[in-house]
Design an enzyme around this catalytic site. Structure first.
Site: not given
Ligand code: PLP
Length: 395
Positions: A182, A210, A241
């Site tokens: 990200s 992502h 997302k």
């Molecule tokens: C790579 C990654 N994994 C997991 C998450 C966690 O996602 P959630 O918002 O569904 O808990 C995020 C969110 O920021 C993320 O960017």
């Protein structure tokens, strides 16, 4: 209330503030979208994970309303007691079909999916080999299990191979990576990872938060983009997302893996069922994305257009195909001032600096959306160029 305790926490918060690391939240008074209302002004939004523009899509909202009408507001239960509706099963099947897996289990968030995936599946005799820039939820999940931990240098296949060799005497080995990272928009080299996994008899897990919905020709994700569909053991992802933007997460993979998670994964067993409105809306999202690639195609166009025009304007951009576009400024103060000046121009972006990214790697992270129209992109490029010139970033 304990005053000594409050004083200590108060002092520690003050230290965070003094170090310039205090995170402030801007308050939005409109739905999430390409244009949002912040502090009484309408600004263009280039910092949400609203990749496909579905957070405020009429069909998604209608499906959420319908699910509330037909299945109620909440389940007031975990799944295995009295919290599984027909629509939860339907969504799990649709996610599996979309990703090309056998089964899927829903969680309240992807953070929980990653937090609850390792401990039921890996014990002391096993090894988890993790990219050093993996998401915090993967790091936390790995901490919660007893498997041996190996870290490979970010995206470095030679180091991954070395770690696989070091882990050779383990019962099971699993390579774990974010599909798309990200901060840089880097897309994992899954083709090479899958080859190494085959060579060293390891499984592969990817976090597609992502990626799901837009990476790859039909939006299936990193495994489609890198040509390794059907060769990934475990996929975790979010509904929060690209796939609608509300909340909720999932783990998808082989039947035995999902069966085991339903039996033993603690964030699934001891946390409430995903709300019917989110489930109904997510089903509508998957139906939409299965029928047409229109939205991911528009996002791809927007990404190419923005990356090309910003490069032509003279900005230093990390190359790639991902709608996360890091505009490199290197200096933390410049990144903060740049973002503040852009807000005055009506463009909402965030500057990232240490410790979120490495020292000397400060940047503005732009995130593109299928909801952005040409005029939005052009306005942002013009504003970036104006601020870039006035701050001496551009010649
Ligand atoms: C790579 C990654 N994994 C997991 C998450 C966690 O996602 P959630 O918002 O569904 O808990 C995020 C969110 O920021 C993320 O960017």
């Amino acid at each position: 209330m304990n005053s000594k305790f409050r004083e200590r926490i108060g002092r520690e918060v003050e230290e965070i503030r003094e170090a310039g690391l205090f995170k402030k939240e801007r308050v939005i008074a409109s739905p999430q979208g390409p244009e949002i209302e912040v502090n009484g002004a309408t600004v263009l939004n280039f910092c949400a994970n609203n990749y496909l523009g579905l957070s405020d899509h009429p069909k998604v909202i209608e499906a959420a309303h319908q699910a509330i009408d037909s299945r109620g507001y909440g389940l007031s239960s975990v799944r295995f007691i009295c919290g599984t509706q027909d629509i939860h099963k339907e969504l799990e099947q649709k996610i599996s079909a979309f990703l090309g897996t056998e089964d899927t289990i829903l969680y309240a968030a992807a953070f929980d999916a990653n937090g609850g995936v390792f401990e039921p599946l890996f014990g002391e005799q096993d090894a988890i080999i993790s990219d050093s820039l993996n998401h915090a939820s993967i790091i936390d999940g790995v901490r919660l299990c007893k498997a041996k931990r190996f870290r490979y240098e970010h995206n470095n296949m030679a180091d991954l191979e070395k770690q696989l060799q070091d882990a050779a005497d383990s019962r099971s080995r699993i390579i774990v990576t974010d599909g798309s990272f990200s901060m840089d928009g880097t897309i994992a080299q899954l083709d090479k990872i899958v080859e190494l996994a085959a060579k060293y008899d390891a499984a592969v897990m990817i976090d597609e938060c992502h990626s799901s919905g837009f990476i790859g020709k039909t939006g299936r994700g990193t495994h489609e983009y890198r040509g390794v569909l059907g060769r990934i053991d475990i996929i975790t992802g979010t509904l929060g997302k690209a796939l609608g933007g509300a909340s909720g997460g999932f783990t998808s993979g082989g039947r035995e893996v999902i069966d085991m998670l339903r039996q033993k994964s603690r964030p699934y067993l001891f946390s409430n069922t995903v709300a019917p409105s989110i489930v109904g809306a997510s089903i509508a999202v998957l139906d939409m994305l299965t029928k047409t690639t229109e939205l991911r195609d528009k996002l791809e166009y927007n990404t190419k257009y923005f990356r090309t025009k910003m490069t032509e304007a003279g900005f230093d951009i990390k190359p790639g195909d991902h709608p996360i576009v890091p505009i490199m400024l290197y200096d933390a103060v410049v990144a903060q001032d740049f973002a503040a000046s852009l807000l005055e121009e009506g463009i909402y972006v965030i500057g990232f600096f240490f410790p979120v990214v490495a020292k000397g790697q400060a940047r503005i992270r732009v995130q593109l959306s299928a909801a952005h129209e040409q005029a939005h992109l052009d306005k942002a490029i013009t504003a970036f160029t104006k601020v870039g010139r006035s701050m001496g970033v551009l010649k």
